[in-house]
Design a protein around this motif. Sequence first.
Motif, PDB file in Angstrom:
ATOM      1  N   PRO A   1       0.800  -1.223   0.000  1.00 52.42           N
ATOM      2  CA  PRO A   1       0.000   0.000   0.000  1.00 52.42           C
ATOM      3  C   PRO A   1       0.833   1.272   0.000  1.00 52.42           C
ATOM      4  O   PRO A   1       0.460   2.258  -0.653  1.00 52.42           O
TER       5      PRO A   1
ATOM      6  N   TYR B   1       1.557   6.834  -6.157  1.00 52.47           N
ATOM      7  CA  TYR B   1       0.956   7.087  -7.467  1.00 52.47           C
ATOM      8  C   TYR B   1      -0.517   7.497  -7.376  1.00 52.47           C
ATOM      9  O   TYR B   1      -1.141   7.764  -8.402  1.00 52.47           O
ATOM     10  N   GLY B   2      -1.068   7.512  -6.191  1.00 58.01           N
ATOM     11  CA  GLY B   2      -2.462   7.887  -6.053  1.00 58.01           C
ATOM     12  C   GLY B   2      -3.218   6.872  -5.229  1.00 58.01           C
ATOM     13  O   GLY B   2      -2.642   6.117  -4.449  1.00 58.01           O
ATOM     14  N   GLN B   3      -4.533   6.821  -5.433  1.00 61.28           N
ATOM     15  CA  GLN B   3      -5.389   5.902  -4.681  1.00 61.28           C
ATOM     16  C   GLN B   3      -5.802   4.760  -5.602  1.00 61.28           C
ATOM     17  O   GLN B   3      -6.303   4.981  -6.713  1.00 61.28           O
ATOM     18  N   PHE B   4      -5.594   3.535  -5.134  1.00 65.79           N
ATOM     19  CA  PHE B   4      -5.888   2.362  -5.951  1.00 65.79           C
ATOM     20  C   PHE B   4      -6.547   1.291  -5.097  1.00 65.79           C
ATOM     21  O   PHE B   4      -6.242   1.141  -3.908  1.00 65.79           O
ATOM     22  N   ASN B   5      -7.433   0.524  -5.740  1.00 66.57           N
ATOM     23  CA  ASN B   5      -7.957  -0.701  -5.141  1.00 66.57           C
ATOM     24  C   ASN B   5      -7.022  -1.826  -5.577  1.00 66.57           C
ATOM     25  O   ASN B   5      -7.099  -2.296  -6.720  1.00 66.57           O
TER      26      ASN B   5
ATOM     27  N   GLN C   1      -6.249  -2.233 -11.621  1.00 69.52           N
ATOM     28  CA  GLN C   1      -5.574  -1.199 -10.850  1.00 69.52           C
ATOM     29  C   GLN C   1      -4.267  -1.706 -10.241  1.00 69.52           C
ATOM     30  O   GLN C   1      -3.285  -0.959 -10.143  1.00 69.52           O
TER      31      GLN C   1
ATOM     32  N   ALA D   1       0.629   4.255  -2.798  1.00 66.37           N
ATOM     33  CA  ALA D   1       0.291   5.622  -2.402  1.00 66.37           C
ATOM     34  C   ALA D   1       1.155   6.666  -3.111  1.00 66.37           C
ATOM     35  O   ALA D   1       0.759   7.828  -3.220  1.00 66.37           O
TER      36      ALA D   1
END
Length: 217
Positions: A134, A140-144, A150, A138
Amino acid sequence: MNSRQRSGLVPIWQFALGVTLSVAGAAHAEDMKIYRSYDATGKVPTFSDRPLDRSSRIYAVFDGKQLWPHSGGGPVSLPQLAARRHALEPLVQRIAGMHGIHAALLKAIIEVESGFDAGARSPKGAIGLMQVMPATAARYGQFNLYSPEQNVEVGARYLRDLLAMFDGNVRLAVAAYNAGENAVIRHGRRVPPYQETIRYVPMVMERYDRFRARAGS
């Protein structure tokens, strides 16, 4: 039983299967574990029916009928592994093309990391197909990270950046994917002397070479 094989001379699963069958008549083959160990260079694997040293890890399990690979996501049959890989092929090809990465390299990392299991989670908290932490995602952004698309997207971005950081040296980028870029830099831009990384890099490179050969490139 103790057989040595330099990586790349024969398909690795063909070799391991031969090792298994060679003892099937002399031992209880049901649920027999095959261990893989490495020499001091981390390049030459040894397959055995027992741990040989601290580098030994379970490579596969033979249930008396079938050889079951042992991946990051747990034991999975060869047909299951092939089916998972085939199902994800369009996604991997598309994301690899978007980021200028060879699809064979993405597939190699996914296979070693999770066995193409989108639900895989490591004891250390790495998630999904590319076992992304995680904290790395983070950046690179917000991902599931349980979403195959993703997860591969953020993993590919990280791998792209590692390749750029290490001037296109695939071996170093793979080492950094496992141990972190700072570890590779701290050890003189060489593969860090960590047992896990020493094992990991040849596993990925063997699959990378195999997938490239299948693709004809």
